[in-house]
Design a protein around this motif. Sequence first.
Motif, PDB file in Angstrom:
ATOM      1  N   HIS A 131      10.215  15.334  16.169  1.00 56.24           N
ATOM      2  CA  HIS A 131       9.280  16.157  15.396  1.00 56.24           C
ATOM      3  C   HIS A 131       9.512  17.640  15.681  1.00 56.24           C
ATOM      4  N   ARG A 132       9.623  17.988  16.941  1.00 58.26           N
ATOM      5  CA  ARG A 132       9.853  19.387  17.293  1.00 58.26           C
ATOM      6  C   ARG A 132      11.169  19.907  16.717  1.00 58.26           C
ATOM      7  N   GLN A 144      11.934  22.861  13.236  1.00 58.26           N
ATOM      8  CA  GLN A 144      12.683  24.115  13.273  1.00 58.26           C
ATOM      9  C   GLN A 144      13.384  24.396  11.947  1.00 58.26           C
ATOM     10  N   ARG A 200       8.421  12.533  19.589  1.00 59.48           N
ATOM     11  CA  ARG A 200       7.864  13.889  19.657  1.00 59.48           C
ATOM     12  C   ARG A 200       8.977  14.934  19.665  1.00 59.48           C
TER      13      ARG A 200
END
Length: 303
Positions: free
Chosen positions: A68-69, A73, A65
């Motif tokens: 993914h974050r 960006q 996760r």
Amino acid sequence: MITRDIGAFVSRARTLAHDFGPPTARGAFLVAPDGFRLAAESARDNRYMAEHDGFDAARASDEHRALHRALAQVVPTICFPGDPDAPDGLFPNNVFATGQGRYIVGRMRHAVRQREAARADIRAFFGGVLDYAEIDLSDQVHPCELTGALVIDRARGIGWCGLSERCDDIGAQLMHEAFGLRATLLFDLAPGEYHTNVVLAVLAGRAALVCPRGFADPAVVDALVSLYAPHAILLSEAEHAAFAGNAIALSHQVAWMSEGAGAALSPATRQALADADFEVRTVPLTAIEAAGGSLRCCVGELF
């Protein structure tokens, strides 16, 4: 051209302009590590994998996760749910890849990974949502594990294809044609190596991270140096072992790798990346690396 002749390949590659297509992807896709555990079949030819007790599913999910974050960006990044019956599914770039108006489905060596290629939701996304034409290599017998086995310089349209149990010469030919490449070099990986993208990263078409010990023939390393000078960066064995070669550029200025890989970089390597105008960004992936791959293995590219 697809050849084992290093000299002929280098001569051809030198004539190619950086006009094949965008050097970096316009988006990325991931597959969540649901059912994360040791895949015994895959472990037979992946020396980087940990033993059963080295797998931490909850931590791997948290790391994924965070990945993914972080990537979101830089480029739009989507994540498909994982399949608990496909424990290697978090490494989708081996199974699905994209090119100009097309998506390609690879032929995996191991049955535990072949089921990933049958995922109707991922196929529907590429074919139905993005309206890409399908090139399905999954039903033929020759292993061709896409951008695990084949490292592509998208700027020039050239491929570096390491042969192993995960990709044979006919599988390489099929991938060369599917991606529409201008020139592909075939070579043997060193014994114990399973994928080219663990020992080589081509970053935005202008730099290369090279793990010399990963190549059976040192002349392939020389070819890489000649084509990517002055930004051909030779990695030490410690950097290699930490997955520093399993990096990716999703934009012109950022090279992504795992936190462990970043920590292993020598000052000289960091400076060489800076000289090539790359900022290094990292994500903690210790749990995920127990499965025998690192950051680049997790990332499918949308071109």
